[in-house]
Write an enzyme that holds these catalytic residues in place. Structure first.
Site, PDB file in Angstrom:
ATOM      1  N   SER A   1      39.878  40.929  39.250  1.00  0.00           N
ATOM      2  CA  SER A   1      40.020  39.550  39.707  1.00  0.00           C
ATOM      3  C   SER A   1      41.226  39.400  40.631  1.00  0.00           C
ATOM      4  O   SER A   1      41.200  38.612  41.576  1.00  0.00           O
ATOM      5  CB  SER A   1      40.144  38.589  38.522  1.00  0.00           C
ATOM      6  OG  SER A   1      41.295  38.877  37.751  1.00  0.00           O
ATOM      7  N   GLU A   2      42.298  40.175  40.394  1.00  0.00           N
ATOM      8  CA  GLU A   2      43.465  40.127  41.263  1.00  0.00           C
ATOM      9  C   GLU A   2      44.081  41.507  41.441  1.00  0.00           C
ATOM     10  O   GLU A   2      44.234  42.255  40.473  1.00  0.00           O
ATOM     11  CB  GLU A   2      44.550  39.190  40.709  1.00  0.00           C
ATOM     12  CG  GLU A   2      44.151  37.746  40.626  1.00  0.00           C
ATOM     13  CD  GLU A   2      43.969  37.075  41.963  1.00  0.00           C
ATOM     14  OE1 GLU A   2      44.512  37.588  42.972  1.00  0.00           O
ATOM     15  OE2 GLU A   2      43.291  36.038  42.006  1.00  0.00           O
ATOM     16  N   THR A   3      44.423  41.819  42.678  1.00  0.00           N
ATOM     17  CA  THR A   3      45.276  42.957  43.006  1.00  0.00           C
ATOM     18  C   THR A   3      46.514  42.387  43.686  1.00  0.00           C
ATOM     19  O   THR A   3      46.402  41.632  44.656  1.00  0.00           O
ATOM     20  CB  THR A   3      44.573  43.951  43.942  1.00  0.00           C
ATOM     21  OG1 THR A   3      43.469  44.553  43.248  1.00  0.00           O
ATOM     22  CG2 THR A   3      45.530  45.051  44.380  1.00  0.00           C
TER      23      THR A   3
END
Length: 257
Positions: A43-45
């Site tokens: 979902s997030e990097t």
């Protein structure tokens, strides 16, 4: 480039919200960062690199850069405190949402986030149709905040992403209610990506003021009721929000560019 995968807002693996933290020695192009985020498919990097005493921090979903992310900020602070600067108990991140500070307090990591006040809006028929139920209240900010009757309704809600995609004036859809064993509970849906975010720290910049006002208290315990689940310790002040949580590391590796 070293990278770490950290489960945030939890004290045990395979729960909370996983984020990939990439530690760079220089600025990377937007294209490279977006490609890495797409490849990681989390979902997030997040990407961090040193800038004097502070760090630059940016957040990417697999599809686009985002303006604020709680769990990836907590994960980034965990990496700074435990792998990059182990003698430090405070870090400042320079972001598109301003300077975000994180303090280590024992096993908890306390983030100071901007306070985002939502506006109450009418329950228009098209919104009710897209949600597939009649909400108690609706609030609008970056996301659409939907107040439900109780925790059971939040737990049992099944999203129809085809319908939710019609609510394209907002980034995400947040359903929330007073909790049974917490002050409030929530779930977060991303219609464009067609998935449920496990734990969404940034949404609490708005959820905390809503529930602080409703419950008449400044310190609140929040739980996000996704399958992985997560716990957030929150405090509402006049100017900002403090959100604390645990984190655990899942993996470490190298990205070969």
């Amino acid at each position: 480039m070293d990278y770490y995968v950290v489960d945030a807002f939890t004290d045990k693996l395979f729960s909370g919200n996983p984020a990939c933290i990439c530690v760079s020695e220089k600025t990377l192009s937007n294209e490279v960062m977006q490609n890495i985020a797409f490849e990681n498919n989390l979902s997030e990097t997040a990407f961090i690199y040193k800038n004097g005493k502070d760090y630059i921090l940016r957040w990417f979903t697999p599809s686009f850069e985002i303006d604020l992310c709680g769990h990836a900020t907590l994960a980034a602070a965990f990496i700074v405190f435990n792998h990059l600067d182990c003698n430090s108990d405070k870090v400042n991140f320079e972001t598109v949402s301003g300077v975000l500070s994180v303090i280590r307090k024992g096993d908890l990591y306390e983030m100071t986030f901007p306070k985002r006040i939502a506006q109450s809006i009418m329950k228009k028929p098209d919104i009710v149709e897209s949600l597939s139920f009649e909400p108690l209240e609706l609030y609008s900010e970056r996301d659409l905040y939907v107040v439900m009757n109780n925790e059971e309704e939040v737990k049992n809600y099944i999203p129809d992403y085809t319908k939710l995609k019609k609510l394209d004036s907002w980034l995400g859809i947040v359903i929330t209610a007073k909790g049974n064993n917490a002050d409030f509970v929530s779930r977060y849906f991303c219609p464009e990506l067609m998935f449920e975010d496990p734990v969404t720290g940034s949404a609490h910049s708005t959820l905390v003021p809503i529930w602080s006002n409703k419950l008449g208290k400044n310190k609140l315990l929040a739980k996000q009721l996704s399958k992985r689940g997560g716990t957030l310790y929150c405090e509402c002040s006049n100017n900002n929000i403090k959100i604390s949580g645990n984190a655990v590391i899942y993996s470490k590796g190298s990205i070969l560019l």
